[in-house]
Design an enzyme around this catalytic site. Structure first.
Site, short mmCIF file in Angstrom:
data_model
loop_
_atom_site.label_atom_id
_atom_site.label_comp_id
_atom_site.label_asym_id
_atom_site.label_seq_id
_atom_site.Cartn_x
_atom_site.Cartn_y
_atom_site.Cartn_z
N GLU A 1 71.10 3.56 -57.53
CA GLU A 1 70.75 4.41 -56.39
C GLU A 1 72.01 5.14 -55.93
O GLU A 1 73.05 5.05 -56.57
CB GLU A 1 70.17 3.55 -55.26
N TYR B 1 70.25 -4.33 -40.63
CA TYR B 1 70.05 -3.14 -39.79
C TYR B 1 68.93 -2.28 -40.36
O TYR B 1 68.48 -2.47 -41.50
CB TYR B 1 71.35 -2.32 -39.69
N LEU C 1 68.16 -0.74 -52.86
CA LEU C 1 67.50 -0.93 -51.58
C LEU C 1 66.07 -0.40 -51.69
O LEU C 1 65.87 0.72 -52.18
CB LEU C 1 68.23 -0.16 -50.47
N LYS D 1 69.10 -5.15 -46.68
CA LYS D 1 69.73 -4.07 -45.91
C LYS D 1 70.74 -4.68 -44.93
O LYS D 1 70.53 -4.72 -43.71
CB LYS D 1 68.69 -3.22 -45.20
N1 PDD Z 1 70.59 4.50 -45.68
N2 PDD Z 1 69.76 3.21 -50.50
C1 PDD Z 1 70.76 2.89 -49.67
C2 PDD Z 1 71.93 2.15 -50.22
C3 PDD Z 1 70.69 3.24 -48.30
O1 PDD Z 1 71.69 2.91 -47.47
C4 PDD Z 1 69.56 3.96 -47.83
C5 PDD Z 1 69.43 4.37 -46.40
C6 PDD Z 1 68.55 4.29 -48.75
C7 PDD Z 1 67.30 5.01 -48.31
O2 PDD Z 1 66.50 4.16 -47.54
P1 PDD Z 1 65.46 4.73 -46.45
O3 PDD Z 1 64.59 5.68 -47.17
O4 PDD Z 1 64.75 3.51 -45.99
O5 PDD Z 1 66.27 5.39 -45.37
C8 PDD Z 1 68.67 3.89 -50.06
C9 PDD Z 1 70.52 4.58 -44.24
C10 PDD Z 1 69.78 5.74 -43.74
C11 PDD Z 1 71.89 4.37 -43.62
O6 PDD Z 1 72.57 3.46 -44.07
O7 PDD Z 1 72.26 5.07 -42.69
#
Ligand code: PDD
Length: 285
Positions: A182, A32, A206, A149
């Site tokens: 993270e 996703y 991620l 992801k």
């Molecule tokens: N989450 N690390 C994890 C585990 C995440 O699920 C996310 C983002 C990030 C930040 O990634 P980005 O900058 O690409 O949004 C880091 C999304 C927003 C979610 O699961 O809703």
């Protein structure tokens, strides 16, 4: 009701139906993305689609949509949903099988779903108005492939819930050696003596698009020194500033970790610079 996309068609959310034999439902077998969009403009669109395609390749999920196809789909979805402040959710699961079996068939069409949800207005670079995040720490109990992801997010959900149950905003995670990975849904940065530090990418992290944009923006548009290196728990607790990054939060300031006040207990001076630069430059990547 919002208009969603499912397998080639746009329809009201209530009409979107997926089989219980979908492997996304049975196994979390899918990839996703969440892309922020303000007044019709997406942040980091190309990078999000690239990460989506890398995730699909890693799981050997075949999806015929090209980056151009995704662009057209997302633009139509945004228009059909009022083009306000929207989070765009893209989801590709391996598809619907005739039975539940671990081994995956090679020839089923992927299930492709996309929808929009309302998000807050674009985050401001304003110390008084910015949200102040309070977080806890925990040992990272997720799997060894956090760079993918995947929609299989139960490990993240359980960590996030640990924090939510305590009225906290996020749970930041450390590996067995005590090094920062993270947050449950965010990447983490610290600031020490003017230096911005974040852990290097690995299979435990991620590759966040906001992280990537922020690193590029700081390197290209400021003289702030940035390091990608391992960060211990003690360094987090003693940091001058701690930030979380994600698509909806952009750069968010943490004011408390495990009940300890970080810095002056409010968003710090480097946060202000970083979020200001992010705000100005985010559409150029
Ligand atoms: N989450 N690390 C994890 C585990 C995440 O699920 C996310 C983002 C990030 C930040 O990634 P980005 O900058 O690409 O949004 C880091 C999304 C927003 C979610 O699961 O809703």
């Amino acid at each position: 009701m919002s208009v969603v996309y499912l397998n080639g068609q746009f329809m009201p959310l209530g009409e979107a139906k997926i089989s219980p034999m979908d492997r996304g439902f049975l196994f979390g077998d899918g990839i996703y993305e969440v892309i922020p969009s303000y007044a019709g403009l997406c942040v980091g669109f190309a990078a999000h689609i690239q990460r989506l395609q890398q995730g699909l390749a890693a799981l050997e999920i075949r999806c015929a949509l090209t980056a151009q196809d995704w662009k057209a789909l997302v633009q139509q979805l945004i228009q059909q949903n009022g083009a306000g402040n929207l989070g765009i959710y893209l989801h590709v699961s391996r598809g619907t099988d005739s039975k539940r079996a671990h081994a995956y068939p090679q020839d089923i069409p992927a299930t492709i779903f996309a929808y929009c949800f309302d998000i807050a207005a674009e985050p401001e670079a304003d110390i008084d108005k910015a949200p102040r995040y309070k977080v806890m720490t925990a040992t990272d109990l997720r799997w060894q492939r956090c760079h993918i992801k995947s929609t299989a997010l139960l490990g993240n959900v359980m960590h996030h819930q640990q924090a939510a149950a305590l009225g906290l905003n996020e749970c930041i995670l450390f590996d067995e050696q005590g090094f920062l990975t993270e947050g449950s849904s965010t990447n983490v940065f610290i600031v020490k003596k003017g230096l911005v530090i974040t852990p290097p990418l690995s299979s435990q992290i991620l590759p966040g698009i906001t992280r990537q944009l922020l690193l590029s923006i700081l390197r290209q548009h400021s003289t702030i020194q940035v390091e990608e290196r391992s960060v211990s728990k003690n360094e987090v607790l003693c940091a001058d500033e701690v930030w979380l990054t994600s698509s909806s939060k952009e750069v968010a300031a943490v004011v408390e970790v495990d009940g300890l006040i970080i810095g002056a207990g409010k968003p710090g001076p480097l946060w202000l610079k970083a979020q200001s630069l992010f705000k100005i430059n985010k559409y150029n990547y």
